[in-house]
Design an enzyme around this catalytic site. Structure first.
Site, mmCIF file in Angstrom:
data_model
loop_
_atom_site.group_PDB
_atom_site.id
_atom_site.type_symbol
_atom_site.label_atom_id
_atom_site.label_comp_id
_atom_site.label_asym_id
_atom_site.label_seq_id
_atom_site.Cartn_x
_atom_site.Cartn_y
_atom_site.Cartn_z
ATOM 1 N N HIS A 71 42.487 42.461 28.739
ATOM 2 C CA HIS A 71 41.859 43.753 29.007
ATOM 3 C C HIS A 71 42.180 44.241 30.415
ATOM 4 O O HIS A 71 42.303 45.451 30.643
ATOM 5 C CB HIS A 71 40.344 43.662 28.808
ATOM 6 C CG HIS A 71 39.933 43.692 27.373
ATOM 7 N ND1 HIS A 71 38.901 44.484 26.899
ATOM 8 C CD2 HIS A 71 40.414 43.038 26.289
ATOM 9 C CE1 HIS A 71 38.776 44.304 25.593
ATOM 10 N NE2 HIS A 71 39.682 43.425 25.204
ATOM 11 N N ASP A 72 42.302 43.327 31.364
ATOM 12 C CA ASP A 72 42.652 43.717 32.728
ATOM 13 C C ASP A 72 44.045 44.318 32.772
ATOM 14 O O ASP A 72 44.259 45.388 33.350
ATOM 15 C CB ASP A 72 42.571 42.497 33.651
ATOM 16 C CG ASP A 72 42.853 42.848 35.100
ATOM 17 O OD1 ASP A 72 42.356 43.897 35.568
ATOM 18 O OD2 ASP A 72 43.561 42.074 35.779
ATOM 19 N N GLY A 77 47.139 47.998 34.949
ATOM 20 C CA GLY A 77 47.975 46.830 35.200
ATOM 21 C C GLY A 77 47.133 45.611 35.553
ATOM 22 O O GLY A 77 45.904 45.687 35.657
ATOM 23 N N ASP A 79 45.580 43.800 37.804
ATOM 24 C CA ASP A 79 45.185 43.922 39.210
ATOM 25 C C ASP A 79 43.735 43.557 39.473
ATOM 26 O O ASP A 79 43.193 43.875 40.534
ATOM 27 C CB ASP A 79 45.446 45.348 39.700
ATOM 28 C CG ASP A 79 44.574 46.394 39.006
ATOM 29 O OD1 ASP A 79 43.878 46.046 38.017
ATOM 30 O OD2 ASP A 79 44.587 47.560 39.451
ATOM 31 N N HIS A 193 43.723 35.292 19.194
ATOM 32 C CA HIS A 193 42.475 35.271 18.425
ATOM 33 C C HIS A 193 42.294 33.961 17.673
ATOM 34 O O HIS A 193 41.316 33.795 16.943
ATOM 35 C CB HIS A 193 42.429 36.450 17.445
ATOM 36 C CG HIS A 193 42.204 37.767 18.111
ATOM 37 N ND1 HIS A 193 42.449 38.983 17.497
ATOM 38 C CD2 HIS A 193 41.741 38.070 19.353
ATOM 39 C CE1 HIS A 193 42.154 39.971 18.329
ATOM 40 N NE2 HIS A 193 41.723 39.441 19.458
ATOM 41 N N THR A 194 43.215 33.026 17.845
ATOM 42 C CA THR A 194 43.050 31.700 17.255
ATOM 43 C C THR A 194 41.886 30.960 17.897
ATOM 44 O O THR A 194 41.392 29.980 17.341
ATOM 45 C CB THR A 194 44.339 30.867 17.381
ATOM 46 O OG1 THR A 194 44.161 29.619 16.727
ATOM 47 C CG2 THR A 194 44.688 30.592 18.840
ATOM 48 N N ASP A 247 39.097 32.673 13.890
ATOM 49 C CA ASP A 247 40.017 31.764 13.197
ATOM 50 C C ASP A 247 39.165 30.766 12.420
ATOM 51 O O ASP A 247 38.595 29.845 12.999
ATOM 52 C CB ASP A 247 40.891 31.041 14.224
ATOM 53 C CG ASP A 247 41.892 30.086 13.588
ATOM 54 O OD1 ASP A 247 41.761 29.788 12.383
ATOM 55 O OD2 ASP A 247 42.807 29.628 14.296
ATOM 56 N N ASP A 255 46.200 27.239 18.124
ATOM 57 C CA ASP A 255 47.294 26.899 17.215
ATOM 58 C C ASP A 255 47.647 28.109 16.361
ATOM 59 O O ASP A 255 47.107 29.196 16.557
ATOM 60 C CB ASP A 255 46.916 25.697 16.336
ATOM 61 C CG ASP A 255 45.637 25.919 15.538
ATOM 62 O OD1 ASP A 255 45.287 27.089 15.262
ATOM 63 O OD2 ASP A 255 44.970 24.919 15.190
#
Length: 332
Positions: A71-72, A77, A79, A193-194, A247, A255
């Site tokens: 999200h950053d 960018g 930062d 998202h695993t 997951d 994984d």
């Protein structure tokens, strides 16, 4: 993008830091691996031990830090702008309100300021903490280019273009392309998202809003045998903040099982499941599934490559930006 192997992992981690997947893979626009080797030689070790300490007491910080870094980088960018407190800062934007792990970054920064005052940026702490989070959940490590400086702008309105859970594949691809990331990067990075969980409020509509399509009322792209399990976890009028593993195969292990879920119609978020139904992304999902399909891909390798690319989006180096004294506030 929530244990008794810590000593073993720490040893492996040190060994893996010396490995690079490709020569061009470890430099960015003004960043480089080992940036702090002279100015703060223990920087990466301090960050790693801090993440590990927090992870031991709360494993959910690992996916939290990975998601926070993502999200950053997608806003202003990479930062550290997502770390800033304030009534209209990035962290107050809708997509960022459930981010977690800020206390880990603050803890690492406190220790780094004691060891090397004014040297290590909050943006670099977050980038390294994201890498360490993957390693602690049994993922493969990689060398992280450092040298980022912290931004001086943090505005909730800038977060409007973050990828969303209802985005079509075309919209997702465009948002990634706008930042120099391609379709393979998209599929690899969503593989984060695993590990971690998603709140019911972000996918509950998929379980009840299709009464004209399926007898269960669920999105027809969901595996029918999986629907009742999800509906019991997220009742129609239940708590929207309740969290469900993204997951279902191995939610605490980094994984490629996330991709097997997509093939089986067990992707939790709509935007994730669409990676299997869209031909342009399905080929890469297939590639991550035991090397099947026309494109054979190793998930850990491609994830690391894409993370390095992402972590160099819009970085501030040299005299741009600042090195914050406190990660949650701009310098006076």
């Amino acid at each position: 993008m929530e244990d008794g192997f810590f000593l073993h992992k720490a040893t492996l981690f040190t060994m893996l830091l010396t490995l690079c997947i490709a020569p061009t893979f470890v430099r960015g626009q003004g960043t480089r691996v080992g940036f702090y080797s002279r100015s703060c030689p223990r920087a990466e070790a301090i960050i790693r031990s801090t993440v590990q300490s927090h992870f031991q007491s709360d494993p959910t910080v690992a996916p939290g830090l990975l998601r926070m870094h993502f999200h950053d980088c997608f806003v202003q960018g990479c930062d550290g702008s997502v770390l800033i407190n304030g009534p209209n800062s990035e962290k107050t934007a809708g997509p960022n309100r459930l981010l977690r792990g800020y206390e880990v970054i603050d803890d690492a920064k406190t220790q780094l300021e004691a060891a090397c005052p004014g040297v290590v940026s909050c943006a670099d702490i977050l980038a390294l903490a994201a890498r360490d989070s993957v390693s602690l959940t049994n993922g493969r490590s990689w060398a992280v280019p450092t040298g980022r400086r912290d931004g001086r702008v943090s505005s909730a309105s800038d977060a409007a273009n973050l990828p969303g859970f209802t985005d079509s594949v075309d919209v997702q691809k465009q948002k990634f392309a706008d930042l120099g990331l391609n379709t393979l990067d998209l599929v690899a990075l969503l593989g984060g998202h695993t590990i971690g969980t998603g709140a019911c409020q972000f996918f509950k509509y998929r379980l009840y809003n299709f009464t004209n399509t399926t007898s269960s009322g669920a999105d027809p792209s969901i595996d029918p045998s999986f629907v009742s399990q999800l509906q019991s976890l997220c009742p129609q009028n239940g708590d929207g903040t309740r969290r469900v593993a993204l997951d279902t195969g191995s939610p605490n292990r980094f994984d490629a099982s996330f991709y097997a879920n997509l093939r089986s119609g067990r992707g939790i978020l709509e935007s994730d499941q669409k990676l299997w139904t869209d031909a342009s992304t399905k080929t890469f999902v297939q590639g991550f599934l035991s090397g099947s399909g026309p494109t054979r891909l190793d998930f850990n390798t491609e994830f690391a490559k894409s993370m390095v690319k992402m972590s160099n989006i819009g970085v501030k180096t040299g005299t741009d930006g600042e090195i914050r004294k406190i990660c949650s506030a701009f310098n006076a």
